[in-house]
Motif scaffolding. Sequence first.
Motif, PDB file in Angstrom:
ATOM      1  N   THR A  61      -3.526  -2.346   0.883  1.00  0.00           N
ATOM      2  CA  THR A  61      -2.101  -2.074   0.764  1.00  0.00           C
ATOM      3  C   THR A  61      -1.717  -0.994   1.758  1.00  0.00           C
ATOM      4  OG1 THR A  61      -2.249  -2.566  -1.599  1.00  0.00           O
ATOM      5  CG2 THR A  61      -0.274  -1.413  -0.849  1.00  0.00           C
ATOM      6  N   VAL A  62      -0.695  -1.296   2.557  1.00  0.00           N
ATOM      7  CA  VAL A  62      -0.133  -0.315   3.501  1.00  0.00           C
ATOM      8  C   VAL A  62       1.366  -0.301   3.246  1.00  0.00           C
ATOM      9  CG1 VAL A  62       0.152   0.374   5.904  1.00  0.00           C
ATOM     10  CG2 VAL A  62      -1.916  -0.846   5.226  1.00  0.00           C
ATOM     11  N   THR A  78      -1.037   5.843   4.533  1.00  0.00           N
ATOM     12  CA  THR A  78      -2.473   5.624   4.523  1.00  0.00           C
ATOM     13  C   THR A  78      -2.803   4.338   3.773  1.00  0.00           C
ATOM     14  OG1 THR A  78      -2.831   7.997   4.522  1.00  0.00           O
ATOM     15  CG2 THR A  78      -4.700   6.633   3.874  1.00  0.00           C
ATOM     16  N   PRO A  79      -3.613   3.462   4.367  1.00  0.00           N
ATOM     17  CA  PRO A  79      -3.998   2.234   3.667  1.00  0.00           C
ATOM     18  C   PRO A  79      -4.794   2.528   2.400  1.00  0.00           C
ATOM     19  CG  PRO A  79      -4.501   2.079   6.009  1.00  0.00           C
ATOM     20  CD  PRO A  79      -4.132   3.497   5.737  1.00  0.00           C
ATOM     21  N   GLY A  80      -4.571   1.711   1.371  1.00  0.00           N
ATOM     22  CA  GLY A  80      -5.348   1.780   0.134  1.00  0.00           C
ATOM     23  C   GLY A  80      -6.193   0.530   0.028  1.00  0.00           C
ATOM     24  N   PRO A 127     -11.607  -3.612  12.980  1.00  0.00           N
ATOM     25  CA  PRO A 127     -10.285  -3.857  12.401  1.00  0.00           C
ATOM     26  C   PRO A 127      -9.883  -2.769  11.403  1.00  0.00           C
ATOM     27  CG  PRO A 127     -11.528  -5.897  12.493  1.00  0.00           C
ATOM     28  CD  PRO A 127     -12.479  -4.789  12.880  1.00  0.00           C
ATOM     29  N   ILE A 128     -10.855  -2.231  10.660  1.00  0.00           N
ATOM     30  CA  ILE A 128     -10.544  -1.173   9.698  1.00  0.00           C
ATOM     31  C   ILE A 128     -10.097   0.092  10.421  1.00  0.00           C
ATOM     32  CG2 ILE A 128     -11.517   0.339   7.920  1.00  0.00           C
ATOM     33  CD1 ILE A 128     -13.274  -2.083   7.110  1.00  0.00           C
ATOM     34  N   SER A 129     -10.759   0.424  11.532  1.00  0.00           N
ATOM     35  CA  SER A 129     -10.352   1.592  12.326  1.00  0.00           C
ATOM     36  C   SER A 129      -8.924   1.429  12.834  1.00  0.00           C
ATOM     37  CB  SER A 129     -11.285   1.796  13.525  1.00  0.00           C
ATOM     38  OG  SER A 129     -12.583   2.073  13.112  1.00  0.00           O
ATOM     39  N   LEU A 130      -8.621   0.245  13.342  1.00  0.00           N
ATOM     40  CA  LEU A 130      -7.271  -0.019  13.852  1.00  0.00           C
ATOM     41  C   LEU A 130      -6.231   0.077  12.734  1.00  0.00           C
ATOM     42  CD1 LEU A 130      -8.089  -3.003  16.218  1.00  0.00           C
ATOM     43  CD2 LEU A 130      -7.461  -0.672  16.903  1.00  0.00           C
ATOM     44  N   LEU A 131      -6.569  -0.439  11.548  1.00  0.00           N
ATOM     45  CA  LEU A 131      -5.649  -0.363  10.411  1.00  0.00           C
ATOM     46  C   LEU A 131      -5.418   1.084   9.994  1.00  0.00           C
ATOM     47  CD1 LEU A 131      -3.950  -1.905   8.376  1.00  0.00           C
ATOM     48  CD2 LEU A 131      -5.991  -2.066   6.935  1.00  0.00           C
ATOM     49  N   GLN A 132      -6.477   1.888   9.962  1.00  0.00           N
ATOM     50  CA  GLN A 132      -6.337   3.310   9.624  1.00  0.00           C
ATOM     51  C   GLN A 132      -5.436   4.018  10.639  1.00  0.00           C
ATOM     52  OE1 GLN A 132      -7.958   3.489   6.116  1.00  0.00           O
ATOM     53  NE2 GLN A 132      -7.579   5.438   7.049  1.00  0.00           N
TER      54      GLN A 132
END
Length: 55
Positions: A46-47, A24-26, A10-15
């Motif tokens: 945060t995006v 860029t997500p924080g 999920p983190i890869s997809l969010l990035q």
Amino acid sequence: MLASSPGKTPISLLQEYGTRIGRTPGYDLLKAEGQAHQPNFTFRVTVGDWVLGGE
């Protein structure tokens, strides 16, 4: 909406999504707890104007 992709977290997809929209997500660590060998972490992400997670 993000589609599920085998082999991607999920983190890869969010990035990837953040890169696609130019934001860029924080990540903010809110809490770390549990035993050293099995920790649990709570993050706020945060995006752009979106805030996800937290308490």
